[in-house]
Design an enzyme around this catalytic site. Structure first.
Site, short mmCIF file in Angstrom:
data_model
loop_
_atom_site.label_atom_id
_atom_site.label_comp_id
_atom_site.label_asym_id
_atom_site.label_seq_id
_atom_site.Cartn_x
_atom_site.Cartn_y
_atom_site.Cartn_z
N THR A 128 0.86 -1.19 0.00
CA THR A 128 0.00 0.00 0.00
C THR A 128 0.90 1.24 0.00
O THR A 128 1.66 1.44 0.95
CB THR A 128 -0.92 -0.01 1.24
OG1 THR A 128 -1.64 -1.25 1.22
CG2 THR A 128 -1.89 1.14 1.22
N GLU A 157 -3.42 -4.70 -2.88
CA GLU A 157 -3.93 -5.92 -2.24
C GLU A 157 -5.08 -5.53 -1.32
O GLU A 157 -4.96 -4.59 -0.53
CB GLU A 157 -2.79 -6.55 -1.44
CG GLU A 157 -3.19 -7.69 -0.57
CD GLU A 157 -3.83 -8.81 -1.35
OE1 GLU A 157 -3.13 -9.43 -2.16
OE2 GLU A 157 -5.03 -9.07 -1.16
N ASN A 217 -9.65 1.66 2.39
CA ASN A 217 -9.37 1.52 3.83
C ASN A 217 -9.88 2.73 4.60
O ASN A 217 -10.39 2.59 5.72
CB ASN A 217 -7.86 1.32 4.06
CG ASN A 217 -7.49 -0.15 3.95
OD1 ASN A 217 -8.34 -0.99 3.70
ND2 ASN A 217 -6.22 -0.46 4.14
N CYS A 269 -3.00 -2.00 8.91
CA CYS A 269 -3.46 -1.25 7.73
C CYS A 269 -4.23 0.03 8.07
O CYS A 269 -3.78 1.12 7.73
CB CYS A 269 -4.29 -2.15 6.84
SG CYS A 269 -3.30 -3.45 6.07
N LYS A 272 -2.32 3.07 9.80
CA LYS A 272 -1.26 3.69 8.99
C LYS A 272 -1.80 4.24 7.67
O LYS A 272 -1.38 5.30 7.22
CB LYS A 272 -0.11 2.70 8.74
CG LYS A 272 -0.25 1.77 7.56
CD LYS A 272 1.04 1.00 7.31
CE LYS A 272 0.81 -0.16 6.35
NZ LYS A 272 0.33 0.18 5.03
N LYS A 330 -7.58 -8.26 15.75
CA LYS A 330 -8.93 -8.76 15.47
C LYS A 330 -8.88 -10.28 15.51
O LYS A 330 -7.79 -10.87 15.50
CB LYS A 330 -9.44 -8.27 14.12
CG LYS A 330 -8.67 -8.82 12.92
CD LYS A 330 -9.38 -8.38 11.66
CE LYS A 330 -8.84 -9.02 10.44
NZ LYS A 330 -9.57 -8.73 9.25
P1 NAD Z 1 4.74 -7.80 6.80
O1 NAD Z 1 5.53 -6.93 7.70
O2 NAD Z 1 3.93 -8.92 7.36
O3 NAD Z 1 5.68 -8.43 5.69
C1 NAD Z 1 6.70 -7.75 5.05
C2 NAD Z 1 7.83 -8.72 4.79
O4 NAD Z 1 8.83 -8.06 4.01
C3 NAD Z 1 8.53 -9.20 6.07
O5 NAD Z 1 8.59 -10.62 6.08
C4 NAD Z 1 9.93 -8.58 5.97
O6 NAD Z 1 10.94 -9.40 6.55
C5 NAD Z 1 10.09 -8.46 4.47
N1 NAD Z 1 11.08 -7.49 4.05
C6 NAD Z 1 11.36 -6.26 4.57
N2 NAD Z 1 12.32 -5.67 3.86
C7 NAD Z 1 12.68 -6.52 2.88
C8 NAD Z 1 13.63 -6.48 1.84
N3 NAD Z 1 14.42 -5.41 1.67
N4 NAD Z 1 13.73 -7.54 1.00
C9 NAD Z 1 12.95 -8.64 1.19
N5 NAD Z 1 12.02 -8.74 2.16
C10 NAD Z 1 11.89 -7.70 2.99
O7 NAD Z 1 3.78 -6.81 5.98
P2 NAD Z 1 2.37 -7.17 5.33
O8 NAD Z 1 1.30 -7.11 6.36
O9 NAD Z 1 2.50 -8.38 4.50
O10 NAD Z 1 2.15 -5.90 4.40
C11 NAD Z 1 2.90 -5.69 3.23
C12 NAD Z 1 2.26 -4.56 2.45
O11 NAD Z 1 0.93 -4.93 2.06
C13 NAD Z 1 2.12 -3.25 3.24
O12 NAD Z 1 2.28 -2.17 2.37
C14 NAD Z 1 0.69 -3.32 3.73
O13 NAD Z 1 0.15 -2.05 3.96
C15 NAD Z 1 -0.01 -3.97 2.55
N6 NAD Z 1 -1.22 -4.69 2.89
C16 NAD Z 1 -1.29 -5.43 4.04
C17 NAD Z 1 -2.45 -6.11 4.33
C18 NAD Z 1 -2.57 -6.90 5.60
O14 NAD Z 1 -3.68 -7.23 5.99
N7 NAD Z 1 -1.48 -7.25 6.28
C19 NAD Z 1 -3.55 -6.07 3.46
C20 NAD Z 1 -3.44 -5.34 2.29
C21 NAD Z 1 -2.27 -4.64 2.01
#
Ligand code: NAD
Length: 444
Positions: A128, A157, A217, A269, A272, A330
């Protein structure tokens, strides 16, 4: 057609996306900088809790359709599509911190220059991110990727933790932001197996795709904050927010979802993304007044709930024991990022309470933060043992129908603060509890 997919960032989004793409027959290589996470994933341990994930991971590992690595190079050299599922946490002033996205883009560009790939690479951003990020990533490739052909696409996503597998296998819609025909065609083909029920695949311009995610969101958070704001009004005038919710939610133009009042939204989400869209709009000279208020109401709601508990003890819980049921932001997840439970726990600790907690999935994550400052119970009844007050912070289904006589016997005082309105007022009255919930009359 089966594609080779690289996923960079194997967290809640990357892992679920990777496993679901493997499930429909693609070959997936997931990359992460966390070597321990990669080791566990390769041995079939899903690392996060998400319903249905573990067997799907195992099945696709066994079939050789998914692998995990810390080496970005293999993903860059072999993939048709490289998806960024990287963290974009809140940075200064609430702006999204894009360092992970930009760093990885620069690394990929450097690798492309030395690898001399002959076929085009589609870089898909599923993180995001604020408007203009796809263009910034494209600029990195233009400057640093040599002669390689790279298409940068925004593809936000929309999955919701707790329902992530189902949301990915059956999305309400797929949004692809690109003006180029090649990536639009490939991604439309890639997502076909997920939209058999007729969910739309929208191909938007990339800026509109980027805004769509934040707007979705922000609007969902608005519904929650609207009801939370109203809950304070209901408490004050002696109305019941749940009756109001049923009455307004039956109106088809409003709908029943996301109207539950509670102690505030949390998670990785909404908090932020609400701050980030306000910040981004401000950078462009636009005041998103409603969204700004959404954040303010949420902050107040969590604080107000904690304060009601502390006030019930005259400002100090010295010598008192508080039990907290639910830690995850949640139900259905082990994710505690910005969980309201943590704010409540902090307030309880500040007020000198001994705190006993229980969560079916999230207690290990909480333990990493609080260590020995909390008592971690093996079940919710144990958490309530000797408690002067019980606080419901997450509405896990198992909390909904407790053995109330047993609970009353276990607790030192029959006092409940329910931040999720999971109990009926008359049941609480019948079983002799003092019961305070959100936006409903208290039982005293
Ligand atoms: P997360 O923190 O669970 O996962 C991120 C992963 O990226 C971690 O495993 C971390 O180790 C890895 N990472 C960090 N830097 C890295 C690098 N340089 N190279 C390789 N890997 C690296 O985050 P998430 O919840 O999966 O969210 C990811 C994105 O998706 C965010 O922008 C979030 O806003 C968006 N998003 C999240 C959700 C949700 O429900 N979690 C839903 C929709 C969108």
């Amino acid at each position: 057609m089966s594609y080779k997919i690289g996923i960079v960032g194997t967290g809640y989004v990357g892992l679920v996306t990777g496993v679901c793409l493997a499930e429909v027959g693609h070959t997936v290589l997931c990359v992460d900088i966390d070597a321990e996470k990669i080791r566990q994933l390769n041995s079939g341990h899903p690392v996060i809790f998400e319903k249905g994930l573990a067997p799907m991971l195992r099945r696709n590992l066994d079939a050789g359709r998914i692998r995990f690595t810390t080496h970005l190079e293999t993903a860059v050299s072999d993939s048709d599509v490289l998806m960024f599922c990287l963290p974009t946490p809140p940075g200064a002033g609430g702006a999204a911190d894009l360092r992970a996205v930009m760093d990885v883009a620069a690394q990929v560009a450097g690798l492309l220059k030395s690898l001399n790939r002959t076929h085009p690479l589609i870089v898909v951003n599923r993180s995001t991110v604020p408007v203009g990020t796809a263009q910034k990533v494209r600029d990195i490739f233009s400057a640093q990727a040599g002669d390689s052909t790279v298409y940068v696409v925004s593809n936000p996503e929309f999955l919701s933790e707790g329902y992530a597998i189902d949301d990915t296998m059956n999305p309400s819609r797929v949004v692809i932001g690109t003006s180029d025909e090649y990536p639009a065609t490939v991604l439309t083909d890639l997502y076909q197996p997920f939209v058999q029920t007729g969910a739309p695949i929208f191909v938007f311009d990339e800026r509109s795709a980027e805004v769509t995610k934040y707007a979705a969101n922000a609007l969902l958070a608005t519904k929650i904050s609207f009801m939370n704001n109203l809950s304070e009004y209901c408490e004050t005038i002696g109305a019941d927010i749940d009756q109001v919710r049923l009455g307004v939610g039956a109106e088809p133009r409003i709908g029943p979802q996301f109207l539950f009042a509670g102690l505030g939204y949390g998670g990785s989400c909404f908090p932020k993304d609400v701050k980030a869209i306000v910040n981004d709009a401000e950078q462009h000279g636009v005041a998103l007044q409603i969204v700004k208020a959404v954040h303010e109401v949420n902050t107040r709601q969590i604080h107000r709930f904690s304060q009601r508990i502390i006030n019930a003890f005259g400002g100090s819980l010295q010598g008192k024991t508080a039990a907290v049921w639910g830690l995850a932001f949640k139900p259905g997840t082990d994710d505690i990022r910005e969980a309201p439970s943590l704010e409540v726990i902090n307030a309880l600790i500040d007020a000198k309470a001994s705190v006993r907690v229980y969560d079916p999935e999230a207690h290990l994550n909480v333990k990493k933060i609080y260590g020995a400052r909390l008592h971690y119970s093996d079940d919710h009844y144990d958490a309530a043992m000797g408690a002067d007050v019980l606080i419901i912070a997450t509405e896990w289904p198992m909390f909904r129908n407790p053995d109330l006589p047993k609970l009353r016997e276990l607790m030192k005082q029959p006092l409940i603060f329910d931040g999720r309105n999971i109990f009926q007022l008359d049941k609480m009255r019948e079983h002799g509890f003092e019961y305070h919930s959100v936006g409903r009359p208290s039982v005293v």
